[in-house]
Design an enzyme around this catalytic site. Structure first.
Site: not given
Length: 232
Positions: A7, A9, A57, A150, A155
């Site tokens: 994942d 960001e 985030h 997040h 995640d």
């Protein structure tokens, strides 16, 4: 089979307009079983963080200011990814940012043929339902109570659990593989005496002449049995 669930960001939604990757988290699976191996890094995006992205985030300009630039960690990341298949939720988004950063470094991009999109899998299994990571974790009973904002590694950990459920659940680990075989703990199992045993002779079940005679006499006493033709 080795797979990497990952994942990212970012500073925004589109790497083609200047948005950058600021965090990546990767979880290694072998035959759909987490191995414990991970890769996690924050990156200085060399630009300001929009407030809307920071609200998602929580990564601020100040926090990222002393983090390495992507190109300083790119080779380490690629070594971890190896040639594994790569799993992400809404994977084209994550692949888009990852490849944009690799291009900036002059490195070869990741082949899109390695992409596995868990969002596509979820949509095929649950048409018409909600397919966000939060919604799917709730559907499959995956604890996400510690997910306040997040975070790429968190995640990825949730997505790894979800991906295992989407592709067959824990039953996937019951298969035998030449490379990975999970052995049961047999320390408390009773020891079975494997000494050779005497072989019994075969039993004969054919009726004797006397038994056949008694059976015929019994049948003759039956009153109008179903198998007897009444016209006889």
């Amino acid at each position: 089979m080795r797979e990497i669930v990952f994942d990212t960001e970012t500073t925004g939604l589109d790497p083609l307009t200047g948005d950058r990757l600021v965090e990546i988290g990767c979880i290694e699976l072998m035959n759909r079983i987490p191995t414990g191996a991970t890769f996690h890094a924050y990156f200085n995006p060399e630009r300001t963080m929009p407030s809307a992205a920071e609200a998602v985030h929580g990564l601020s300009d100040r926090f990222l200011s002393d983090k390495p630039r992507f190109k300083e960690k790119a080779r380490e990341l690629l070594d971890f990814l190896g040639d594994a298949m790569l799993v992400a939720h809404n994977a084209r988004f994550d692949f888009g940012f990852l490849n944009a950063e690799l291009e900036r470094c002059g490195l070869e991009i990741v082949d899109m043929g390695r992409m596995i999109d868990s969002l596509t899998i979820a949509r095929s299994l649950h048409p018409g339902a909600k397919h966000s990571l939060d919604a799917l974790c709730s559907r499959y009973g995956i604890d996400r109570s510690h997910r306040i904002k997040h975070g790429a590694l968190l995640d990825a950990e949730l997505l790894a659990q979800l991906y295992i459920e989407l592709t067959g659940g824990r039953q996937i680990g019951l298969t035998l593989d030449a490379d990975i075989v999970v052995m049961a703990d047999v320390s408390d199992m009773p020891v079975i005496d494997a000494a050779p045993r005497a072989v019994r002779p075969m039993r004969i079940f054919t009726p004797s002449v006397a038994e056949l005679a008694r059976h015929s006499a019994f049948v003759e006493k039956l009153d109008n049995p179903l198998w007897r033709d009444p016209r006889a």
